[in-house]
Motif scaffolding. Sequence first.
Motif, PDB file in Angstrom:
ATOM      1  N   LEU A   1      44.746  29.092  51.047  1.00 57.60           N
ATOM      2  CA  LEU A   1      45.962  28.775  50.286  1.00 57.60           C
ATOM      3  C   LEU A   1      47.208  29.239  51.039  1.00 57.60           C
ATOM      4  N   ASP A   2      48.301  28.509  50.847  1.00 63.27           N
ATOM      5  CA  ASP A   2      49.586  28.925  51.415  1.00 63.27           C
ATOM      6  C   ASP A   2      50.299  29.922  50.509  1.00 63.27           C
ATOM      7  N   THR A   3      50.079  29.793  49.217  1.00 66.76           N
ATOM      8  CA  THR A   3      50.809  30.575  48.224  1.00 66.76           C
ATOM      9  C   THR A   3      49.824  31.252  47.280  1.00 66.76           C
ATOM     10  N   ARG A   4      50.169  32.449  46.857  1.00 64.72           N
ATOM     11  CA  ARG A   4      49.326  33.176  45.912  1.00 64.72           C
ATOM     12  C   ARG A   4      49.180  32.399  44.606  1.00 64.72           C
ATOM     13  N   VAL A   5      47.991  32.448  44.016  1.00 67.76           N
ATOM     14  CA  VAL A   5      47.743  31.919  42.674  1.00 67.76           C
ATOM     15  C   VAL A   5      47.459  33.102  41.765  1.00 67.76           C
ATOM     16  N   ARG A   6      48.239  33.235  40.722  1.00 68.76           N
ATOM     17  CA  ARG A   6      48.020  34.319  39.753  1.00 68.76           C
ATOM     18  C   ARG A   6      47.318  33.743  38.538  1.00 68.76           C
ATOM     19  N   CYS A   7      46.140  34.273  38.249  1.00 69.70           N
ATOM     20  CA  CYS A   7      45.351  33.852  37.093  1.00 69.70           C
ATOM     21  C   CYS A   7      45.658  34.787  35.925  1.00 69.70           C
ATOM     22  N   ILE A   8      46.033  34.216  34.780  1.00 69.41           N
ATOM     23  CA  ILE A   8      46.371  35.020  33.607  1.00 69.41           C
ATOM     24  C   ILE A   8      45.728  34.398  32.372  1.00 69.41           C
ATOM     25  N   THR A   9      45.035  35.227  31.593  1.00 69.12           N
ATOM     26  CA  THR A   9      44.696  34.798  30.237  1.00 69.12           C
ATOM     27  C   THR A   9      45.572  35.583  29.272  1.00 69.12           C
ATOM     28  N   PHE A  10      46.265  34.848  28.435  1.00 69.00           N
ATOM     29  CA  PHE A  10      47.214  35.436  27.500  1.00 69.00           C
ATOM     30  C   PHE A  10      46.521  35.826  26.196  1.00 69.00           C
ATOM     31  N   GLY A  11      47.019  36.876  25.578  1.00 71.25           N
ATOM     32  CA  GLY A  11      46.665  37.187  24.208  1.00 71.25           C
ATOM     33  C   GLY A  11      47.685  36.589  23.254  1.00 71.25           C
ATOM     34  N   SER A  12      47.276  36.452  22.010  1.00 66.73           N
ATOM     35  CA  SER A  12      48.202  36.165  20.903  1.00 66.73           C
ATOM     36  C   SER A  12      48.935  34.837  21.003  1.00 66.73           C
ATOM     37  N   GLU A  13      48.287  33.822  21.602  1.00 66.07           N
ATOM     38  CA  GLU A  13      48.898  32.491  21.593  1.00 66.07           C
ATOM     39  C   GLU A  13      48.944  31.922  20.194  1.00 66.07           C
ATOM     40  N   GLU A  14      47.858  32.110  19.450  1.00 62.48           N
ATOM     41  CA  GLU A  14      47.718  31.431  18.162  1.00 62.48           C
ATOM     42  C   GLU A  14      48.712  31.906  17.115  1.00 62.48           C
ATOM     43  N   ILE A  15      49.329  33.051  17.335  1.00 64.55           N
ATOM     44  CA  ILE A  15      50.247  33.574  16.318  1.00 64.55           C
ATOM     45  C   ILE A  15      51.687  33.653  16.814  1.00 64.55           C
ATOM     46  N   GLY A  16      52.008  32.919  17.886  1.00 63.30           N
ATOM     47  CA  GLY A  16      53.401  32.917  18.309  1.00 63.30           C
ATOM     48  C   GLY A  16      53.649  33.052  19.797  1.00 63.30           C
ATOM     49  N   LEU A  17      52.631  32.798  20.635  1.00 59.24           N
ATOM     50  CA  LEU A  17      52.780  32.790  22.095  1.00 59.24           C
ATOM     51  C   LEU A  17      53.227  34.141  22.638  1.00 59.24           C
ATOM     52  N   TRP A  18      52.818  35.235  21.978  1.00 61.61           N
ATOM     53  CA  TRP A  18      53.352  36.541  22.361  1.00 61.61           C
ATOM     54  C   TRP A  18      52.944  36.945  23.774  1.00 61.61           C
ATOM     55  N   GLY A  19      51.716  36.633  24.170  1.00 58.64           N
ATOM     56  CA  GLY A  19      51.283  36.992  25.522  1.00 58.64           C
ATOM     57  C   GLY A  19      52.057  36.263  26.597  1.00 58.64           C
ATOM     58  N   ALA A  20      52.302  34.978  26.363  1.00 54.25           N
ATOM     59  CA  ALA A  20      53.076  34.194  27.322  1.00 54.25           C
ATOM     60  C   ALA A  20      54.519  34.695  27.398  1.00 54.25           C
ATOM     61  N   TYR A  21      55.105  35.012  26.248  1.00 47.33           N
ATOM     62  CA  TYR A  21      56.465  35.547  26.260  1.00 47.33           C
ATOM     63  C   TYR A  21      56.506  36.883  27.001  1.00 47.33           C
ATOM     64  N   HIS A  22      55.479  37.712  26.791  1.00 47.70           N
ATOM     65  CA  HIS A  22      55.445  38.997  27.509  1.00 47.70           C
ATOM     66  C   HIS A  22      55.437  38.765  29.013  1.00 47.70           C
ATOM     67  N   ALA A  23      54.621  37.825  29.472  1.00 46.18           N
ATOM     68  CA  ALA A  23      54.560  37.545  30.906  1.00 46.18           C
ATOM     69  C   ALA A  23      55.884  36.998  31.419  1.00 46.18           C
ATOM     70  N   ALA A  24      56.452  36.044  30.673  1.00 45.76           N
ATOM     71  CA  ALA A  24      57.700  35.425  31.116  1.00 45.76           C
ATOM     72  C   ALA A  24      58.839  36.441  31.178  1.00 45.76           C
ATOM     73  N   GLU A  25      58.804  37.426  30.288  1.00 53.17           N
ATOM     74  CA  GLU A  25      59.875  38.423  30.249  1.00 53.17           C
ATOM     75  C   GLU A  25      59.696  39.527  31.285  1.00 53.17           C
ATOM     76  N   THR A  26      58.482  39.691  31.811  1.00 48.46           N
ATOM     77  CA  THR A  26      58.236  40.772  32.758  1.00 48.46           C
ATOM     78  C   THR A  26      58.075  40.291  34.203  1.00 48.46           C
TER      79      THR A  26
END
Length: 447
Positions: free
Chosen positions: A271-296
Motif C-alpha cells: 500500500l502507498d497509504t496507511r489504512v486505519r481499521c476501526i469498529t465503532f461503538g454506539s452507532e445504533e443510539i446516535g453514532l457516538w463512536g463515529a463522532y468520537h473518532a471524528a472529533e479526535t
Amino acid sequence: MHLPDAVVGDARTSGFAWDTLTDLVDVGNRMAGQEGERNGAMVVRDAFADAGLCDPHVEEFEIPGWWRGDSVLEIHEPSERVHAGQQDVLALPGCPAGEATGTVVDVGDGTYEEFEARADDLDGAVALASSNTPEEADRWIHRMEKYVNAADHGAVAFLFRNHVEGSVPPTGEVGYHQRPGPIPALGVSREVGARLARYAEEGCEVTVSVDCRNEPTSSRNVVADVGPDTEEAVLLTAHVDAHDISDGANDNGAGSALVAEVGRLLADVDLDTRVRCITFGSEEIGLWGAYHAAETLDLDSVKCVVNLDGAGSSRSLRVGSNGFDSVESVFADVTDDLNAPLVTDDTVSPHGDQWAFVQEGVPAVMTSTVSESSGRGWGHTHADTLDKLDPRDLPDVAVLVAEAVARLASDDAETPHRTRSEMAEAIDDGYVQELKMGGRWPYDDLD
C-alpha cells in the motif's frame, strides 16, 4: 492497482471472516455501553491481532446509556388483551420509563402529512405509526421523526408497528441526542399493529407501560492499522454494537467481520497509504463512536472513509456516495473490472457512521449489500441471526472492498474534501428537517 492473485485466492478459501462473525453473534446482546458491546469489541480486537494488524487497541468514551426493562401493552377495548414479553412488545431505546393510557390514533406510515391530518385527534392519544416509508416519499422517514411528531402533537405514548411480517416487533433509537425522549414508546409486530389499526377504526383504548433506565455509561472503538506509517490514512470502518434483542448478524456483525478480513488481506498488499481499521461503538443510539473518532482525529489527514454497514446479505454492493464522486468512481471501476454488480446513490444521508465525517466534508461512503430483503428487513428485530446470511457471500464482498480500499490508498487516487458550508448546502430539505428535529443539526454556526 489489482490485488495479487494469492490474496484473492486466500480470500476465497479462508473462513476468517465467517469465524469472526460467528464469534460476534455468539456474544449475544451487544447493546451500546453494555457488557456485550465490550465483549464484542474484544472479539474484534483479537481478530485484528490475528489478522496481523498493527497496534490493535480499544478507545473508550462516554455515552448516554439505556437499559431495557419489562414492557406491557394492555388493550382495554374493543377487545381486552395483554401483550407482554419481548416477542410481543419492545421498548424503543432513548424513550423514558412511564405509563400512559389513551385512545389509539392510527397515523398510517407516519408521514408529516398524515400527522397533520390527525392533529386534532392526537392530543392525549397513543399514536400508532408503521415502520414503512411510502413509495411516493422523496426520502426514508426515520422512526425518530415519527416519534417526535407524535410527542409534538400531544400524544402521550408512541407505538411503532413493523411493516415486515413474521411476528417480530422492531426496536430502534428514538432519543438520539435529546435523551431521554418525552414519551414512552413501544415497537409491536406487523400482526399486532394490524389488529390495533383495525381496533382503532371503532375506538381502541390502551395502556402503554415501559420500564427502562437512562444512565451515563461508556462505549468503545477498536482501532488498528495496516500499511505504511503515513500521516494520511484511509479509514475502513463499521459498527460493532447491535440492539440488545438481536444477534446483530447483518446489522452489523458482518460489517465488523469484514473490516477485520479486509485488513487481513491488505496486510499482504504493498500500500502507498496507511489504512486505519476501526469498529465503532454506539452507532445504533446516535453514532457516538463515529463522532468520537471524528472529533479526535486530524480530519485533514483522513483521505476518505469507507463505512461498512449491512454488507452481508448478498454479493451485490451498494455504495451511498454522499456526493463524493471520487470515491464512488473507484468502486465503479472495481466492480467493472471484476464483473460485479453495483448500485449507487449520491444522496447526502445522515444515517450511518460515515455521517460524522461527511458533515465535516471528509469524503465518506456507506457500503452495504442489496438483496430481496433490502431495506430494514430483519434488522432491529430478534430475527437478525446468522442463519439469514450465506458464508459464501463474505469472501466476494471482502475482495471487492479490499480492492477498492487498496486503490483509494494509492498515491494516484485523489479524494478532494469539501467545506462544511458546501455540505450544509448539499443536504436535502427533508434531511435538514430530520436532523434539526433529532437535535443533530451540526451547522448552527453557519445559520
